[in-house]
Write a protein that holds these residues in place. Sequence first.
Motif, PDB file in Angstrom:
ATOM      1  N   GLU A 124       0.821  -1.209   0.000  1.00  0.00           N
ATOM      2  CA  GLU A 124       0.000   0.000   0.000  1.00  0.00           C
ATOM      3  C   GLU A 124       0.860   1.266   0.000  1.00  0.00           C
ATOM      4  OE1 GLU A 124      -2.587  -0.341   3.300  1.00  0.00           O
ATOM      5  OE2 GLU A 124      -3.849  -1.923   2.401  1.00  0.00           O
ATOM      6  N   ALA A 125       1.908   1.246   0.819  1.00  0.00           N
ATOM      7  CA  ALA A 125       2.804   2.411   0.857  1.00  0.00           C
ATOM      8  C   ALA A 125       3.489   2.612  -0.491  1.00  0.00           C
ATOM      9  CB  ALA A 125       3.850   2.229   1.963  1.00  0.00           C
ATOM     10  N   ASN A 126       3.866   1.488  -1.074  1.00  0.00           N
ATOM     11  CA  ASN A 126       4.519   1.560  -2.386  1.00  0.00           C
ATOM     12  C   ASN A 126       3.574   2.166  -3.426  1.00  0.00           C
ATOM     13  OD1 ASN A 126       6.715   1.198  -4.026  1.00  0.00           O
ATOM     14  ND2 ASN A 126       6.247  -0.919  -4.546  1.00  0.00           N
ATOM     15  N   LEU A 127       2.304   1.747  -3.412  1.00  0.00           N
ATOM     16  CA  LEU A 127       1.340   2.270  -4.365  1.00  0.00           C
ATOM     17  C   LEU A 127       1.088   3.762  -4.146  1.00  0.00           C
ATOM     18  CD1 LEU A 127      -1.279  -0.641  -4.469  1.00  0.00           C
ATOM     19  CD2 LEU A 127       0.349   0.008  -6.258  1.00  0.00           C
ATOM     20  N   ILE A 128       1.021   4.164  -2.856  1.00  0.00           N
ATOM     21  CA  ILE A 128       0.819   5.600  -2.567  1.00  0.00           C
ATOM     22  C   ILE A 128       1.989   6.437  -3.087  1.00  0.00           C
ATOM     23  CG2 ILE A 128       0.640   7.290  -0.711  1.00  0.00           C
ATOM     24  CD1 ILE A 128      -0.894   5.163   0.902  1.00  0.00           C
ATOM     25  N   VAL A 129       3.195   5.949  -2.796  1.00  0.00           N
ATOM     26  CA  VAL A 129       4.388   6.689  -3.243  1.00  0.00           C
ATOM     27  C   VAL A 129       4.426   6.766  -4.772  1.00  0.00           C
ATOM     28  CG1 VAL A 129       6.905   6.635  -3.340  1.00  0.00           C
ATOM     29  CG2 VAL A 129       5.725   6.185  -1.183  1.00  0.00           C
ATOM     30  N   LEU A 130       4.145   5.633  -5.425  1.00  0.00           N
ATOM     31  CA  LEU A 130       4.170   5.622  -6.889  1.00  0.00           C
ATOM     32  C   LEU A 130       3.091   6.539  -7.457  1.00  0.00           C
ATOM     33  CD1 LEU A 130       4.784   1.828  -7.623  1.00  0.00           C
ATOM     34  CD2 LEU A 130       6.406   3.728  -7.874  1.00  0.00           C
ATOM     35  N   ALA A 188       5.160  13.881 -11.482  1.00  0.00           N
ATOM     36  CA  ALA A 188       5.865  13.864 -12.765  1.00  0.00           C
ATOM     37  C   ALA A 188       4.972  14.375 -13.895  1.00  0.00           C
ATOM     38  CB  ALA A 188       6.351  12.447 -13.070  1.00  0.00           C
ATOM     39  N   LEU A 189       3.693  13.980 -13.857  1.00  0.00           N
ATOM     40  CA  LEU A 189       2.766  14.430 -14.898  1.00  0.00           C
ATOM     41  C   LEU A 189       2.568  15.933 -14.847  1.00  0.00           C
ATOM     42  CD1 LEU A 189       0.801  13.730 -17.160  1.00  0.00           C
ATOM     43  CD2 LEU A 189      -0.962  13.323 -15.414  1.00  0.00           C
ATOM     44  N   VAL A 190       2.380  16.462 -13.620  1.00  0.00           N
ATOM     45  CA  VAL A 190       2.205  17.918 -13.485  1.00  0.00           C
ATOM     46  C   VAL A 190       3.457  18.658 -13.958  1.00  0.00           C
ATOM     47  CG1 VAL A 190       1.904  19.795 -11.833  1.00  0.00           C
ATOM     48  CG2 VAL A 190       0.508  17.726 -11.641  1.00  0.00           C
ATOM     49  N   VAL A 234       6.396  21.984 -17.883  1.00  0.00           N
ATOM     50  CA  VAL A 234       7.569  22.162 -18.752  1.00  0.00           C
ATOM     51  C   VAL A 234       7.152  22.233 -20.215  1.00  0.00           C
ATOM     52  CG1 VAL A 234       9.704  21.068 -19.559  1.00  0.00           C
ATOM     53  CG2 VAL A 234       9.172  21.121 -17.122  1.00  0.00           C
ATOM     54  N   SER A 235       6.201  21.380 -20.603  1.00  0.00           N
ATOM     55  CA  SER A 235       5.721  21.392 -21.986  1.00  0.00           C
ATOM     56  C   SER A 235       5.064  22.727 -22.326  1.00  0.00           C
ATOM     57  CB  SER A 235       4.732  20.251 -22.222  1.00  0.00           C
ATOM     58  OG  SER A 235       5.349  18.989 -22.018  1.00  0.00           O
TER      59      SER A 235
END
Length: 363
Positions: free
Chosen positions: A37-43, A50-52, A57-58
């Motif tokens: 669960e922690a891994n999924l939250i972090v990802l 990263a998307l934002v 940047v774009s």
Amino acid sequence: MVVAVVAGPPIFHTHLVMAGRAEGSAELVHAEQAYREANLIVLGVALGTALVCALLVSAWCSRRIRRPLDRLSTAALGMASGRYGTRVPPLGAGAEVEAVAGAFNTMATRLERTEDTRRRMLSDLAHELRTPVSVLTVYLDALQDGVATWDQDTGELMAGQLRRLGRLVEDIHDVSRAQEGRMILDRAELAVDELFAEATEAHREAFAAKGVGLRIEVADVGTAEVDRQRIGQVLGNLLTNALRHTPPGGTVTLRATAHRPGRLALTVTDTGEGIAGEHLPQIFERFYRGDTARDRDHGGSGIGLAIARALVEAHGGTLTAASDGPGRGATFTADLPRHHRPLTGTPGGATTPLPDTPQGYIP
């Protein structure tokens, strides 16, 4: 992300077992569930961040590139509308975009110069045509109305105006063919002193009538592979131009030198009016006249130097002009290919005189 999702849980499980937790125990299952669960939250947070960041940047890059491109598009539309003075200022968008802007400005400058030349050429061409056409029209009306009668003087005057029109048409045709590479040259190995003798003989009376001296100097330069008629036309145009701008008592020198291997320099130097520095780059343009370079009051159609340059370039050479300024004379140099073959009977470096003229001088 793939490593964290796929390889992370097995590694975590292995370390828990090595730490003494039994397989299938409640502690082991709970710890692995918490890890996933922690891994999924972090990802999830990482992917969102990263998307934002990528969108920001774009957007920044797109805006930074779009503004210069909009300026270029606006400038191009201005050029298409006939505003040839349009230029693109420094855009600050990187070396590549600046290179495009620089190329655009260079193109705009050349188009503006071409358009100015076209307008001036049309204006001068209209002026050159107006005089003979007006004279012919007036005399034709007078003949039709019975005000004038056809006699020898009238015939000579009208014939002279027709010849003037014919020369203008031929001059424009010649320079256009030469500049477009459609000039057919009848090349042959010709002695340079013979070319000079023919050119000066044709102008002997004009120089003598004005009281301008004409000297020729031909070192041991051998022969040149040229079209006799066309190079004679070049020399004739240069001599006529020099005579027009040299006052009585002045001197025009026609000189040939082998200034570098495989090349021959034919120069016409006068002690006349000279050429101002701002006029030098334009004096070979069709119908161009500067204050001292070419003046309509001195006669001429303003196309002789353009023809001379086009013919020299058709021979694979160059024609350049130099002057120290008004009142200090001018030098025109035709650089042509040559084939060296010593002339018989002419000592090396000696001055070749004109036929029946001592020391190559017409007083």
